[in-house]
Design a protein around this motif. Sequence first.
Motif, PDB file in Angstrom:
ATOM      1  N   GLY A 438       0.797  -1.216   0.000  1.00 13.16           N
ATOM      2  CA  GLY A 438       0.000   0.000   0.000  1.00 13.16           C
ATOM      3  C   GLY A 438       0.829   1.265   0.000  1.00 13.16           C
ATOM      4  N   GLU A 439       0.300   2.304  -0.665  1.00 14.89           N
ATOM      5  CA  GLU A 439       0.944   3.611  -0.710  1.00 14.89           C
ATOM      6  C   GLU A 439      -0.133   4.684  -0.568  1.00 14.89           C
ATOM      7  OE1 GLU A 439       2.998   3.904  -4.459  1.00 14.89           O
ATOM      8  OE2 GLU A 439       3.601   1.791  -4.348  1.00 14.89           O
ATOM      9  N   PHE A 440       0.215   5.762   0.091  1.00 12.84           N
ATOM     10  CA  PHE A 440      -0.656   6.938   0.163  1.00 12.84           C
ATOM     11  C   PHE A 440       0.207   8.175   0.269  1.00 12.84           C
ATOM     12  CE2 PHE A 440      -2.749  10.323   2.486  1.00 12.84           C
ATOM     13  CZ  PHE A 440      -3.916  10.481   1.750  1.00 12.84           C
ATOM     14  N   GLN A 451       0.985   8.874   7.590  1.00 13.67           N
ATOM     15  CA  GLN A 451       0.982   7.602   6.869  1.00 13.67           C
ATOM     16  C   GLN A 451       2.253   6.810   7.153  1.00 13.67           C
ATOM     17  OE1 GLN A 451      -0.875   5.629   5.337  1.00 13.67           O
ATOM     18  NE2 GLN A 451       0.351   4.413   3.930  1.00 13.67           N
ATOM     19  N   ASN A 492      -1.824  -1.962   3.519  1.00 11.04           N
ATOM     20  CA  ASN A 492      -0.414  -1.575   3.502  1.00 11.04           C
ATOM     21  C   ASN A 492       0.545  -2.733   3.297  1.00 11.04           C
ATOM     22  OD1 ASN A 492      -0.321   1.306   3.809  1.00 11.04           O
ATOM     23  ND2 ASN A 492      -1.179   1.037   5.845  1.00 11.04           N
ATOM     24  N   TYR A 775      -7.329   6.108   2.562  1.00 15.20           N
ATOM     25  CA  TYR A 775      -7.225   5.397   1.294  1.00 15.20           C
ATOM     26  C   TYR A 775      -8.575   5.341   0.583  1.00 15.20           C
ATOM     27  CZ  TYR A 775      -3.572   3.661   4.457  1.00 15.20           C
ATOM     28  OH  TYR A 775      -2.586   3.574   5.411  1.00 15.20           O
ATOM     29  N   ALA A 779      -8.330   9.492  -0.934  1.00 13.98           N
ATOM     30  CA  ALA A 779      -7.835   9.091  -2.257  1.00 13.98           C
ATOM     31  C   ALA A 779      -8.928   8.430  -3.088  1.00 13.98           C
ATOM     32  CB  ALA A 779      -6.648   8.148  -2.112  1.00 13.98           C
ATOM     33  N   ALA A 809      -3.413   7.170  -3.859  1.00 16.77           N
ATOM     34  CA  ALA A 809      -3.194   5.900  -3.168  1.00 16.77           C
ATOM     35  C   ALA A 809      -3.000   4.811  -4.201  1.00 16.77           C
ATOM     36  CB  ALA A 809      -4.369   5.567  -2.254  1.00 16.77           C
ATOM     37  N   HIS A 811      -2.554   0.304  -4.338  1.00 15.98           N
ATOM     38  CA  HIS A 811      -2.564  -0.962  -3.609  1.00 15.98           C
ATOM     39  C   HIS A 811      -2.225  -2.079  -4.577  1.00 15.98           C
ATOM     40  CE1 HIS A 811      -3.682  -4.109  -0.806  1.00 15.98           C
ATOM     41  NE2 HIS A 811      -4.503  -4.615  -1.701  1.00 15.98           N
ATOM     42  N   GLU A 819      -4.653   1.994  -8.671  1.00 18.20           N
ATOM     43  CA  GLU A 819      -4.263   3.351  -8.298  1.00 18.20           C
ATOM     44  C   GLU A 819      -5.456   4.289  -8.405  1.00 18.20           C
ATOM     45  OE1 GLU A 819      -1.057   4.729 -10.705  1.00 18.20           O
ATOM     46  OE2 GLU A 819       0.256   3.022 -10.248  1.00 18.20           O
TER      47      GLU A 819
END
Length: 965
Positions: A438-440, A451, A492, A775, A779, A809, A811, A819
């Motif tokens: 995961g990214e945010f 985050q 994440n 997320y 996002a 975000a 995943h 995205e």
Amino acid sequence: MGNLGIEKLKCEYRTNPLGIGVSRPRISWQLQSDRRGTVQRGYRIVVADEKGNFDKLIWDSGYKESDQSIQVPYAGPELKSRTRYSYRVKVWDGFGRESEWSETAWWEIGLLSQSEWTSGQWITPNQDEIDPQSEPAFLLRKRFDVQDKIVSARIYATAAGVYELYMNGARVGEDLLAPGWTSYQSRLQVQTYDVTELLQEGGNGIGIMLADGWYKSGIGFENRNFKYGDRRAALLQLHIRYQSGAEEAIGTDSSWKASTGAVRYATLYHGETYDARLEQEGWSRAQFDDSEWQSVRLCPDLPPDILVAQENSPTRVTQTIRPVSCFVTPAGDHVLDMGQNMVGRIRFTVEAPAGTRIELKHAEVLDKDGNIYFGNLRPAKQRVEYIAKGNGSESYAPHFTFMGFRYVKVEGFPGQENGLPLEAFVGEVMHTDMEPTGEFECSDARVNQLQSNIQWGQRGNFLDVPTDCPQRDERLGWTGDAQVFISTALFNFQGGPFFTKWLHDLKAEQHADGGVPFVIPDIVGGANSAAWGDAAVICPWTVYQYYGDQRLLAEQFESMKRWVEFIRSQGENEYLWNTGFHFGDWLGLDAKENSYIGATPTALVATAYYAYSTRIVRDAARALGYEEEARTYGELHRNVVQAFQDEFMTKNGRIASPTQTAHVLALVFDLVDDSVRDRVARELNDLIVENDYHLTTGFVGTPYLCFALSNNGYHDTAIKLLLQESYPGWLYSVSKGATTIWEHWDSIKPDGSFWSDDMNSFNHYAYGAIGDWLYRKVAGLDMHADAPAYKRIRIEPLFGLDKLTYAQAAHQSMYGRVESGWRVNDGQIEIDVRIPPNTTADIVLQGATVSSLRESGLGIDQALGIHSVQESQQGMLLSIGSGSYRFTYVNADLFRVRYTEHTRIDEVMIHEAAMAVLQKYIPHFFASPVFNFMKKSSFKQLAENTMSNVSKEQVDAILEELATL
């Protein structure tokens, strides 16, 4: 025809897993495609022997007309223990394309039955020669001979305690604290190691270093030893296959020898003492002289029927970080600052005379005077002592412990009076080796730090079990913490194996009446609190949502039902839960003085969770095709909801308890009718506004608070809550320099003093559950509940345009990378999405219209991959296929001014002259049909809804000219 391919083959969530214990493993893969709207039409799987001889197949699925590309179960002949199988996949898509075969992958089966332990027996040092209660780690070894031309060699090993494995002088594998922590009385994991390259013709040596770990040392509040047993023991079996076809098995038995070595003391809470002068060099080599070593004895009292193959990913060092500084505190201590509150250990390199004692003491924070603070550790010492052997450069990191820390007090390091040499120290970050998924990121650096804190908090507390904290004398698998955080966790990091193992332990620990302990594995003894026991239901359902893991859901379904039936059996009214002890809204700020339990009535919390878990059991039954149970629990759910309304709501539709958490649970768990939902949401919003945009919620209310607001028309309030930097709020700790999530909103108070030492962790992930809202709502990256694992994606960013200018975000789902990102750019909204092949997405573009909407510069009717377009009051609803898209439009909701002091002219209605002024200053905005919006607006609405990226000077000029009209 274009490119269609396959990548990232996984078996049981892992790439080429070794030693699995599943007789019907599941296979997953991801599609690669250069065309939008790619959907798998069919697949074929073939399985061969370990050499990948696909001319002679063990199983061929044949062509299967199906879009299933995750969790596809092997359906061939029965698999054999200790056997590797190769497999590959090809697919066909809806465009008529056929892929090439994928690259070959494999899985390997471990020991599937207890009867296969033919050579290995539990051993421990002879108690007449080595005291079983002695503190030093045990060394166990054996010399053996092997023939030439080895094809393969595997070790299957476990321990009552924690162990490290050595062969011929080399460390075997990278696993730490194996076999991990399970419900040892019913389940003990077995690790598999490939040691083919470590064996040599002729003489070989094998060694086990064995310490207490969770099994024997004092863990839990009582600091009492022997929670599971009173002595350490080891079990190992080595299988060797020769080119001739012969096999040989060597195991732990009475022929092994025992001793102690350099690890003089090792416990999880207190640390490790290592005397390098006592190292027995070469002790795991064949030629080592063990004539002075002691004998071992067998341990027939350890049951063999509890052994299971490793389910969780192992604990490992996943990252190294260097200290950012060293300094001397006002108290005169020499301290390292790692720059990050981390979990793991320090490795250092030193040259020192023999007998030099170096001591490291680990802590999370400094006090307001700048001194290192140990008070919140309670009895836990987090101390490492190293005694040098005086033989040139020496490198050391502890073997059988871990610490939670940012700061390290160093004593006795040579030359430290001139400053500690930073290059001599490195922090080794330890946790379950989960793949990041995961990214945010957004336009506010403080939220980005939040985050980071969420992710570091998860890493530190997902060390084999989901612990509450990693530093003090606790580190327990609290069920309540796990269930509120699990959705954030699974976004994440890939947590399928992690929660599979932990949920199997929960099921094993569940009481005969269906009750669930407070902690898993259970060493505390308490049980059955609402929101804590509900982990039995919420966690398997969330794993199913993220990964489509129907097998785990089926395995846990009886446990899920038993929990709900336990609740149902409480008290006189089967539809209310108003009996027993509950943690309630734990650590709620509206609690009475000297209480940890928030003001929301515990019966309200318990009944709300009763309804929520019952609803999940109903939905799980539907997902599993259990129609009768779905009807039964559907009816029970309706009755519980009605009972909640009768008991905790007034006749006029108000929540009887005037707390934020009471309103949050009623909204998020759908316990209020649509006829009163708006009122309940408005009153929740009023409670926040009246508290100057601060929360009062605890462990139960906080994870859902922003969802309750955003889902009911108060997203702006949720954004203000998020960005609240004063106490209490998520950014308060960030403003105080936090690098992980705190247990208390004011673990460090505004004056620099601390919350009580009794319970004040600076790495406590529960409040990090806000990540789930970031997320999904900020996002806008979400999934449909009826299409798990992001098979059908929902993207609906709610923005936050007066406070944020972009958010994004991503995943890594089972199907591939998803995205969702948006930004305000030159008066327009840009939304970038990426939808992986074999999935679809519904996208809600708030405030968009057909005429204003563009996709990669084209009108929406010209864009490829768009399945349907629908205009609604919200904006545009699109259904799209896989691919990468960029949507742009001008949104009436962008009309938003940061400077509300101009609302003095709020009663004047906009007219054509005003429109001319606006067109003069922001002509690009009139490309979108906002005319009707503005005609209906007052100047106050205009002042609150003007474009967020218009400069203050432009706004002032616009409003000054409008004021003259």
